[in-house]
Design an enzyme around this catalytic site. Sequence first.
Site, short mmCIF file in Angstrom:
data_model
loop_
_atom_site.label_atom_id
_atom_site.label_comp_id
_atom_site.label_asym_id
_atom_site.label_seq_id
_atom_site.Cartn_x
_atom_site.Cartn_y
_atom_site.Cartn_z
N HIS A 39 -11.96 -5.64 1.16
CA HIS A 39 -12.20 -4.31 0.60
C HIS A 39 -13.39 -3.64 1.27
CE1 HIS A 39 -11.92 -1.04 -2.25
NE2 HIS A 39 -13.24 -1.03 -2.21
N ASN A 94 -9.25 9.84 6.04
CA ASN A 94 -9.91 10.76 5.13
C ASN A 94 -11.08 10.03 4.45
OD1 ASN A 94 -8.03 12.83 5.65
ND2 ASN A 94 -6.59 11.93 4.19
N CYS A 123 -8.15 -2.10 -7.25
CA CYS A 123 -7.95 -1.30 -6.04
C CYS A 123 -6.50 -1.42 -5.60
CB CYS A 123 -8.89 -1.77 -4.93
SG CYS A 123 -8.49 -1.07 -3.31
N HIS A 144 -8.52 3.11 5.14
CA HIS A 144 -7.18 3.11 5.74
C HIS A 144 -7.12 4.16 6.82
CE1 HIS A 144 -7.10 5.79 2.21
NE2 HIS A 144 -6.20 6.53 2.86
N HIS A 180 -10.01 2.74 -0.41
CA HIS A 180 -9.96 1.49 0.38
C HIS A 180 -9.69 1.97 1.80
CE1 HIS A 180 -8.59 -2.94 0.78
NE2 HIS A 180 -8.39 -2.41 1.98
N HIS A 228 -4.36 6.49 8.83
CA HIS A 228 -2.99 7.00 8.89
C HIS A 228 -2.58 7.07 10.36
CE1 HIS A 228 -3.02 8.93 4.74
NE2 HIS A 228 -4.33 8.82 4.96
N CYS A 239 -6.00 -3.15 -2.24
CA CYS A 239 -6.26 -4.60 -2.33
C CYS A 239 -5.03 -5.30 -2.91
CB CYS A 239 -7.48 -4.88 -3.20
SG CYS A 239 -9.06 -4.60 -2.39
N ASP A 299 3.69 4.68 4.56
CA ASP A 299 3.15 5.52 3.49
C ASP A 299 4.27 5.87 2.51
OD1 ASP A 299 0.42 7.53 3.30
OD2 ASP A 299 2.19 8.11 2.13
P1 DGP Z 1 -5.60 9.33 1.50
O1 DGP Z 1 -5.22 10.57 0.77
O2 DGP Z 1 -6.12 9.56 2.90
O3 DGP Z 1 -6.52 8.45 0.68
O4 DGP Z 1 -4.24 8.53 1.72
C1 DGP Z 1 -3.68 7.69 0.77
C2 DGP Z 1 -2.24 7.52 1.13
O5 DGP Z 1 -1.74 6.41 0.43
C3 DGP Z 1 -1.34 8.71 0.78
O6 DGP Z 1 -0.81 9.27 1.99
C4 DGP Z 1 -0.22 8.11 -0.07
C5 DGP Z 1 -0.39 6.63 0.14
N1 DGP Z 1 -0.08 5.82 -1.03
C6 DGP Z 1 -0.61 5.97 -2.28
N2 DGP Z 1 -0.12 5.03 -3.09
C7 DGP Z 1 0.72 4.26 -2.33
C8 DGP Z 1 1.52 3.11 -2.64
O7 DGP Z 1 1.56 2.59 -3.74
N3 DGP Z 1 2.25 2.61 -1.60
C9 DGP Z 1 2.24 3.17 -0.35
N4 DGP Z 1 3.02 2.60 0.58
N5 DGP Z 1 1.48 4.24 -0.04
C10 DGP Z 1 0.74 4.77 -1.02
#
Ligand code: DGP
Length: 112
Positions: free
Chosen positions: A45, A85, A3, A98, A96, A100, A6, A29
């Site tokens: 997790h 989402n 993950c 989260h 996982h 925003h 994680c 992000d």
């Molecule tokens: P969602 O689409 O709601 O599952 O959002 C996932 C978010 O995670 C997306 O806006 C981009 C972010 N993201 C994906 N990979 C990484 C990463 O490796 N590092 C960071 N900081 N953000 C990431």
Amino acid sequence: MDCLFCKIAAGEIPSTKVYEDDKILAFRDINPQTPSHILVIPKEHIGGVDEVTEENAAVVAHIFAKIAEIAKQEGLIDGYRVVSNVGEHGCQSVRHLHFHILGGKQLNGSMV
Ligand code: DGP
């Protein structure tokens, strides 16, 4: 478990941290949609909002208390949006839980 978040929570993958304690982590992000775009995750997790239960919901309350602090620290005095989402229809790309935090500009009124 393989993950991404994680691994970020464990420090195995670097992130730009905004806030951390023993239960949660907030980081920027990688693909910001707004001038300020922060993700807040539990370190344990939980797959998404659809896996929140009476047993694990305390960390969600903690996350929301910290979201208010993080937003103030970030200077989002005119408001912001909190989004989570869920699943395929919700376009959840990282499985996982989260939240925003989106802010730093006037957002549009459309929810979808
Ligand atoms: P969602 O689409 O709601 O599952 O959002 C996932 C978010 O995670 C997306 O806006 C981009 C972010 N993201 C994906 N990979 C990484 C990463 O490796 N590092 C960071 N900081 N953000 C990431």
